[in-house]
Scaffold this active site. Sequence first.
Site, PDB file in Angstrom:
ATOM      1  N   HIS A   1      -3.350   4.264  -2.411  1.00  0.00           N
ATOM      2  CA  HIS A   1      -4.342   3.369  -1.803  1.00  0.00           C
ATOM      3  C   HIS A   1      -5.029   4.062  -0.622  1.00  0.00           C
ATOM      4  CE1 HIS A   1      -1.574   0.132  -3.489  1.00  0.00           C
ATOM      5  NE2 HIS A   1      -2.753  -0.171  -4.010  1.00  0.00           N
TER       6      HIS A   1
ATOM      7  N   GLN B   1      -4.704 -12.768 -12.496  1.00  0.00           N
ATOM      8  CA  GLN B   1      -4.588 -11.585 -13.362  1.00  0.00           C
ATOM      9  C   GLN B   1      -3.157 -11.354 -13.842  1.00  0.00           C
ATOM     10  OE1 GLN B   1      -6.114  -8.929 -10.084  1.00  0.00           O
ATOM     11  NE2 GLN B   1      -4.703  -7.457 -10.973  1.00  0.00           N
TER      12      GLN B   1
ATOM     13  N   LEU C   1       0.819  -1.217   0.000  1.00  0.00           N
ATOM     14  CA  LEU C   1       0.000   0.000   0.000  1.00  0.00           C
ATOM     15  C   LEU C   1       0.851   1.265   0.000  1.00  0.00           C
ATOM     16  CD1 LEU C   1      -2.738  -1.080   2.568  1.00  0.00           C
ATOM     17  CD2 LEU C   1      -2.727  -1.372   0.086  1.00  0.00           C
TER      18      LEU C   1
END
Length: 281
Positions: A37, A61, A33
């Site tokens: 974020h 992904q 993060l």
Amino acid sequence: MQTITSVSEMQSLAERLRIQGQRIGLVPTMGALHEGHLSLVKLAKEKSDVVVVTIFVNPTQFGPSEDFTKYPRVLEADLAACEAAGVDYVFAPEVEEIYPKGYSTFVIEEHIAKPLEGASRPAHFRGVTTVVAKLFNIARPHVAIFGQKDAQQVAVITKMAADLNFDVEIVVAPTLREPDGLAMSSRNRYLTNTQRVEALVINRALRKAVEMVASGECRVDRLIAEATHLIGQHRRVRIIYVSVVDRLTMEAIKGEITPGRAVMAIAVWVDEVRLIDNEIL
Ligand code: PAF
């Protein structure tokens, strides 16, 4: 703040919160993060009563030659950042919890996901839509926040949510940039100092396009030519695409743009680091 790792526990919690009439805000992340974020968390706090951040490096992904194994995993630091930002719950499952043995169901958006990232990372959005659909079913949010930095992801998820009748409001947060203009990204951690300086040309190219449109130049070929020219002056930076697309459909715009409807999207390699960025024109 409570950390949850099990799907059933997260689902029961979401059910309880909904019965209590609490509005759930979801911020899906892959961890590592940064301030970008945390700006999504801030927005989620404004738009909901209870904020759930998910931290899950989603294997589906990533392509076979992509950075799934080396993607930064810093859970302790992420939990501390969430706690400091006033997050209520972190959902941080193991891969087997989301994709148990024998898992075989995927969600595919067939149109918006095709160009740009879809063309250069063929299975990417199939993984994104699948995991986001699952996270919506697990955390049952009323509102979910995504960053404009991933403009095509926003468009694909918005379409998926509408097409599959997810009762969730998709909110888009503006891209946060470092003081020098580099868009914040977990992948910036891969850049050496030299590569980082080279990467600044992405933002310069985008800013140039914004300036050109502001001064009345709306011809797509001129906008792309100027951005390509600027990036082309940097030996370490190789263009994957520089495109001007409709911000909702991601279809390439021909001729002239209508200001406000278009996005210039750029993807490059800076040596072996793949970066994307965009600006609304
Ligand atoms: O944007 C990301 O970090 C990811 O694509 C997401 C939305 C968390 C899905 O894994």
